[in-house]
Enzyme design. Sequence first.
Site, PDB file in Angstrom:
ATOM      1  N   HIS A   1      44.456  37.496  44.822  1.00 21.97           N
ATOM      2  CA  HIS A   1      44.301  38.248  43.515  1.00 21.97           C
ATOM      3  C   HIS A   1      44.687  39.446  43.519  1.00 21.97           C
ATOM      4  CE1 HIS A   1      40.201  39.593  45.293  1.00 21.97           C
ATOM      5  NE2 HIS A   1      40.554  40.649  44.624  1.00 21.97           N
TER       6      HIS A   1
ATOM      7  N   ASP B   1      41.930  32.059  47.618  1.00 18.67           N
ATOM      8  CA  ASP B   1      42.299  33.611  47.395  1.00 18.67           C
ATOM      9  C   ASP B   1      42.879  34.265  48.845  1.00 18.67           C
ATOM     10  OD1 ASP B   1      42.502  36.019  46.171  1.00 18.67           O
ATOM     11  OD2 ASP B   1      40.173  36.229  46.550  1.00 18.67           O
TER      12      ASP B   1
ATOM     13  N   SER C   1      39.206  44.395  48.063  1.00 20.96           N
ATOM     14  CA  SER C   1      39.823  42.936  47.812  1.00 20.96           C
ATOM     15  C   SER C   1      41.157  42.659  49.090  1.00 20.96           C
ATOM     16  CB  SER C   1      40.535  42.606  46.831  1.00 20.96           C
ATOM     17  OG  SER C   1      39.319  42.513  45.581  1.00 20.96           O
TER      18      SER C   1
END
Length: 268
Positions: free
Chosen positions: A70, A119, A216
Amino acid sequence: MMKLLLCVLLAASCAADSLLTEVDPFITNGELAEVGQFPYQAGLNVSFGNWSTWCGGTLISHYWIITAAHCMDGAESVTVYLGAIDIQNAEEEGQQRILVQKSGIIVHSEYTASTVVNDISLIRLPIFVSFTDRIRAANLPRRLNGVYPTYESVRASASGWGRDSDASETVSPVLRYVEMPVMPYAICRMYWSGAVSEKMICMSTTSGKSTCHGDSGGPLVYKQGNSSYLIGSTSFGTSMGCQVGFPAVFTRITSYLDWILEHVIAHT
Protein backbone atom coordinates in the site's frame (compact mmCIF):
# COMPACT_ATOMS: atom_id res chain seq x y z
CA MET A 1 -17.19 -2.75 10.69
CA MET A 2 -13.92 -3.57 8.94
CA LYS A 3 -13.81 -0.17 7.20
CA LEU A 4 -14.73 1.65 10.40
CA LEU A 5 -11.86 0.15 12.38
CA LEU A 6 -9.23 -0.39 9.71
CA CYS A 7 -6.89 2.43 8.82
CA VAL A 8 -4.01 1.64 6.50
CA LEU A 9 -0.98 3.48 7.75
CA LEU A 10 -0.58 5.81 4.80
CA ALA A 11 -2.30 9.10 3.97
CA ALA A 12 -2.80 8.18 0.31
CA SER A 13 -4.66 4.98 1.12
CA CYS A 14 -6.73 6.46 3.92
CA ALA A 15 -7.87 9.37 1.78
CA ALA A 16 -9.48 6.93 -0.62
CA ASP A 17 -12.27 6.13 1.81
CA SER A 18 -14.15 8.71 3.90
CA LEU A 19 -14.49 6.24 6.77
CA LEU A 20 -10.71 6.04 7.15
CA THR A 21 -8.65 8.65 8.93
CA GLU A 22 -6.03 10.65 7.02
CA VAL A 23 -2.74 10.03 8.77
CA ASP A 24 1.04 10.48 8.78
CA PRO A 25 3.82 8.19 10.01
CA PHE A 26 5.04 7.73 13.55
CA ILE A 27 6.05 5.38 16.36
CA THR A 28 4.01 6.29 19.44
CA ASN A 29 5.94 6.61 22.70
CA GLY A 30 9.00 5.06 21.09
CA GLU A 31 12.58 5.15 22.27
CA LEU A 32 15.22 7.07 20.32
CA ALA A 33 17.35 4.74 18.20
CA GLU A 34 21.13 4.77 18.52
CA VAL A 35 23.48 4.90 15.56
CA GLY A 36 23.81 1.42 14.09
CA GLN A 37 21.06 -0.07 16.28
CA PHE A 38 18.79 -0.79 13.29
CA PRO A 39 21.17 -1.00 10.32
CA TYR A 40 18.53 -2.74 8.20
CA GLN A 41 16.06 0.16 8.55
CA ALA A 42 15.18 1.99 5.34
CA GLY A 43 13.28 5.23 5.02
CA LEU A 44 11.20 5.71 1.88
CA ASN A 45 10.17 9.06 0.42
CA VAL A 46 7.58 7.79 -2.06
CA SER A 47 6.62 9.99 -5.01
CA PHE A 48 3.25 9.82 -6.75
CA GLY A 49 3.99 12.59 -9.23
CA ASN A 50 2.84 15.89 -7.73
CA TRP A 51 2.81 14.67 -4.14
CA SER A 52 4.75 12.28 -1.92
CA THR A 53 4.48 10.39 1.36
CA TRP A 54 6.75 8.63 3.84
CA CYS A 55 7.06 4.91 4.56
CA GLY A 56 9.53 2.48 6.04
CA GLY A 57 11.25 -0.58 4.66
CA THR A 58 13.81 -3.27 5.46
CA LEU A 59 17.08 -3.94 3.69
CA ILE A 60 17.40 -7.71 3.08
CA SER A 61 20.45 -7.78 0.76
CA HIS A 62 22.88 -5.54 -1.11
CA TYR A 63 20.13 -4.84 -3.68
CA TRP A 64 16.69 -5.49 -2.15
CA ILE A 65 14.25 -3.85 0.26
CA ILE A 66 10.93 -5.20 1.56
CA THR A 67 8.09 -2.77 2.23
CA ALA A 68 4.29 -2.59 2.10
CA ALA A 69 2.27 -2.83 -1.12
CA HIS A 70 0.00 0.00 0.00
CA CYS A 71 3.06 2.26 0.18
CA MET A 72 4.22 1.54 -3.36
CA ASP A 73 1.00 0.88 -5.29
CA GLY A 74 0.92 3.49 -8.04
CA ALA A 75 4.24 5.10 -7.06
CA GLU A 76 6.28 6.86 -9.75
CA SER A 77 9.58 6.65 -7.86
CA VAL A 78 11.03 6.38 -4.37
CA THR A 79 14.06 7.87 -2.65
CA VAL A 80 15.54 5.29 -0.28
CA TYR A 81 17.32 6.45 2.89
CA LEU A 82 19.85 4.00 4.34
CA GLY A 83 22.02 4.37 7.45
CA ALA A 84 19.91 7.29 8.63
CA ILE A 85 18.96 8.40 12.11
CA ASP A 86 18.07 12.02 11.26
CA ILE A 87 16.27 12.06 7.90
CA GLN A 88 16.38 15.87 7.77
CA ASN A 89 20.18 15.90 7.86
CA ALA A 90 21.48 15.11 4.37
CA GLU A 91 25.04 15.53 5.66
CA GLU A 92 24.67 12.90 8.39
CA GLU A 93 27.74 10.69 8.40
CA GLY A 94 27.13 7.30 6.83
CA GLN A 95 23.69 8.13 5.45
CA GLN A 96 22.93 7.20 1.81
CA ARG A 97 20.05 8.31 -0.40
CA ILE A 98 19.26 6.33 -3.54
CA LEU A 99 16.64 7.20 -6.16
CA VAL A 100 14.70 4.22 -7.50
CA GLN A 101 12.51 4.58 -10.57
CA LYS A 102 9.15 2.87 -11.10
CA SER A 103 10.81 -0.04 -12.91
CA GLY A 104 12.52 -1.00 -9.64
CA ILE A 105 9.24 -1.31 -7.70
CA ILE A 106 7.46 -4.69 -7.50
CA VAL A 107 4.02 -4.72 -5.87
CA HIS A 108 2.43 -8.10 -5.09
CA SER A 109 0.11 -8.87 -8.01
CA GLU A 110 -2.68 -10.03 -5.68
CA TYR A 111 -2.54 -7.07 -3.29
CA THR A 112 -6.07 -5.94 -2.41
CA ALA A 113 -6.37 -2.43 -1.00
CA SER A 114 -9.85 -2.86 0.53
CA THR A 115 -8.79 -5.74 2.77
CA VAL A 116 -5.01 -5.10 2.86
CA VAL A 117 -4.42 -8.67 1.70
CA ASN A 118 -0.93 -9.47 0.34
CA ASP A 119 0.37 -6.13 1.57
CA ILE A 120 3.96 -6.61 0.48
CA SER A 121 6.26 -5.03 -2.07
CA LEU A 122 9.89 -5.23 -3.13
CA ILE A 123 12.26 -2.45 -4.17
CA ARG A 124 15.25 -3.32 -6.35
CA LEU A 125 18.09 -0.87 -5.74
CA PRO A 126 19.90 0.29 -8.90
CA ILE A 127 23.32 0.08 -7.23
CA PHE A 128 25.20 -2.39 -5.05
CA VAL A 129 24.99 -1.18 -1.43
CA SER A 130 28.08 -1.91 0.63
CA PHE A 131 27.47 -2.92 4.23
CA THR A 132 28.87 -0.74 7.01
CA ASP A 133 28.37 -0.30 10.75
CA ARG A 134 25.26 1.73 9.88
CA ILE A 135 23.96 -0.26 6.91
CA ARG A 136 23.42 -4.01 7.03
CA ALA A 137 20.72 -6.43 5.90
CA ALA A 138 18.27 -8.18 8.19
CA ASN A 139 18.00 -11.97 7.93
CA LEU A 140 14.92 -13.62 6.51
CA PRO A 141 13.26 -16.18 8.84
CA ARG A 142 14.61 -19.71 8.97
CA ARG A 143 12.92 -23.04 9.63
CA LEU A 144 13.22 -24.66 13.03
CA ASN A 145 12.87 -28.45 12.92
CA GLY A 146 11.45 -28.18 9.41
CA VAL A 147 8.82 -25.51 10.11
CA TYR A 148 8.80 -21.75 10.49
CA PRO A 149 8.19 -20.43 14.02
CA THR A 150 5.01 -18.48 14.71
CA TYR A 151 7.02 -16.15 16.98
CA GLU A 152 4.03 -15.91 19.32
CA SER A 153 4.85 -14.22 22.64
CA VAL A 154 8.48 -13.42 21.73
CA ARG A 155 9.56 -9.80 22.06
CA ALA A 156 10.18 -8.04 18.77
CA SER A 157 11.17 -4.52 17.74
CA ALA A 158 9.38 -2.22 15.30
CA SER A 159 11.06 0.98 14.13
CA GLY A 160 10.35 4.07 12.04
CA TRP A 161 10.19 7.84 11.84
CA GLY A 162 7.38 10.26 12.64
CA ARG A 163 5.09 11.71 15.28
CA ASP A 164 5.45 10.35 18.79
CA SER A 165 1.83 10.62 20.01
CA ASP A 166 -1.73 10.79 18.68
CA ALA A 167 -1.75 14.51 19.53
CA SER A 168 1.39 15.35 17.58
CA GLU A 169 1.05 16.92 14.12
CA THR A 170 4.63 16.85 12.84
CA VAL A 171 6.83 14.04 11.61
CA SER A 172 9.82 13.27 13.81
CA PRO A 173 13.15 13.64 12.00
CA VAL A 174 14.76 10.95 14.14
CA LEU A 175 14.41 7.18 14.13
CA ARG A 176 12.41 5.66 16.99
CA TYR A 177 11.46 2.14 18.01
CA VAL A 178 9.23 0.11 20.29
CA GLU A 179 9.81 -3.38 21.67
CA MET A 180 6.68 -5.38 22.47
CA PRO A 181 5.51 -9.03 22.48
CA VAL A 182 4.11 -10.73 19.40
CA MET A 183 0.43 -11.41 20.12
CA PRO A 184 -0.97 -14.94 19.70
CA TYR A 185 -2.85 -15.14 16.40
CA ALA A 186 -6.09 -16.37 17.99
CA ILE A 187 -6.21 -13.38 20.34
CA CYS A 188 -5.48 -10.91 17.54
CA ARG A 189 -8.39 -12.32 15.51
CA MET A 190 -10.69 -11.59 18.45
CA TYR A 191 -9.65 -7.93 18.40
CA TRP A 192 -10.01 -7.62 14.65
CA SER A 193 -13.22 -9.65 14.25
CA GLY A 194 -11.67 -11.98 11.70
CA ALA A 195 -10.08 -9.21 9.62
CA VAL A 196 -6.61 -10.69 10.07
CA SER A 197 -5.46 -13.86 8.32
CA GLU A 198 -2.71 -16.37 9.00
CA LYS A 199 -0.55 -14.36 6.59
CA MET A 200 -0.50 -11.56 9.15
CA ILE A 201 1.27 -11.21 12.50
CA CYS A 202 0.22 -8.93 15.38
CA MET A 203 2.06 -6.98 18.06
CA SER A 204 0.68 -6.12 21.48
CA THR A 205 0.49 -2.34 21.98
CA THR A 206 0.11 -1.84 25.72
CA SER A 207 1.25 1.33 27.53
CA GLY A 208 0.42 3.42 24.46
CA LYS A 209 3.43 2.04 22.56
CA SER A 210 2.82 1.09 18.95
CA THR A 211 3.60 1.50 15.30
CA CYS A 212 1.26 3.88 13.60
CA HIS A 213 0.22 5.79 10.49
CA GLY A 214 2.88 5.77 7.80
CA ASP A 215 5.35 3.51 9.59
CA SER A 216 3.94 1.27 6.88
CA GLY A 217 6.35 -1.20 5.37
CA GLY A 218 8.82 -0.83 8.21
CA PRO A 219 10.42 -3.77 10.01
CA LEU A 220 9.19 -5.99 12.81
CA VAL A 221 12.35 -7.82 13.84
CA TYR A 222 13.07 -10.63 16.27
CA LYS A 223 16.64 -10.63 17.53
CA GLN A 224 18.28 -13.92 18.48
CA GLY A 225 21.85 -13.57 19.64
CA ASN A 226 23.64 -11.35 17.14
CA SER A 227 21.16 -12.10 14.36
CA SER A 228 18.14 -9.96 13.45
CA TYR A 229 15.26 -11.78 11.72
CA LEU A 230 12.62 -9.88 9.76
CA ILE A 231 9.32 -11.46 10.81
CA GLY A 232 6.88 -8.71 9.84
CA SER A 233 6.32 -5.62 7.69
CA THR A 234 4.09 -2.90 9.16
CA SER A 235 0.67 -3.05 7.51
CA PHE A 236 -2.25 -1.50 9.44
CA GLY A 237 -3.80 -0.40 12.73
CA THR A 238 -7.06 1.08 13.97
CA SER A 239 -8.47 4.52 13.06
CA MET A 240 -9.39 4.98 16.74
CA GLY A 241 -5.80 6.00 17.50
CA CYS A 242 -2.43 4.40 17.99
CA GLN A 243 -2.36 4.74 21.78
CA VAL A 244 -5.63 2.93 22.52
CA GLY A 245 -4.02 -0.51 22.87
CA PHE A 246 -5.44 -2.12 19.71
CA PRO A 247 -2.99 -4.65 18.18
CA ALA A 248 -0.80 -3.42 15.32
CA VAL A 249 -0.88 -5.73 12.30
CA PHE A 250 2.06 -6.72 10.10
CA THR A 251 2.46 -8.78 6.96
CA ARG A 252 3.91 -12.14 8.05
CA ILE A 253 7.18 -12.55 6.16
CA THR A 254 7.28 -16.37 6.40
CA SER A 255 4.11 -16.46 4.28
CA TYR A 256 5.87 -14.70 1.39
CA LEU A 257 9.35 -16.19 1.30
CA ASP A 258 8.65 -18.09 -1.94
CA TRP A 259 7.29 -14.90 -3.55
CA ILE A 260 10.32 -12.91 -2.40
CA LEU A 261 12.77 -15.54 -3.68
CA GLU A 262 10.95 -15.83 -7.01
CA HIS A 263 11.34 -12.11 -7.75
CA VAL A 264 14.86 -11.80 -6.40
CA ILE A 265 16.01 -14.66 -8.65
CA ALA A 266 14.10 -13.30 -11.65
CA HIS A 267 15.80 -9.92 -11.34
CA THR A 268 19.30 -11.17 -10.55
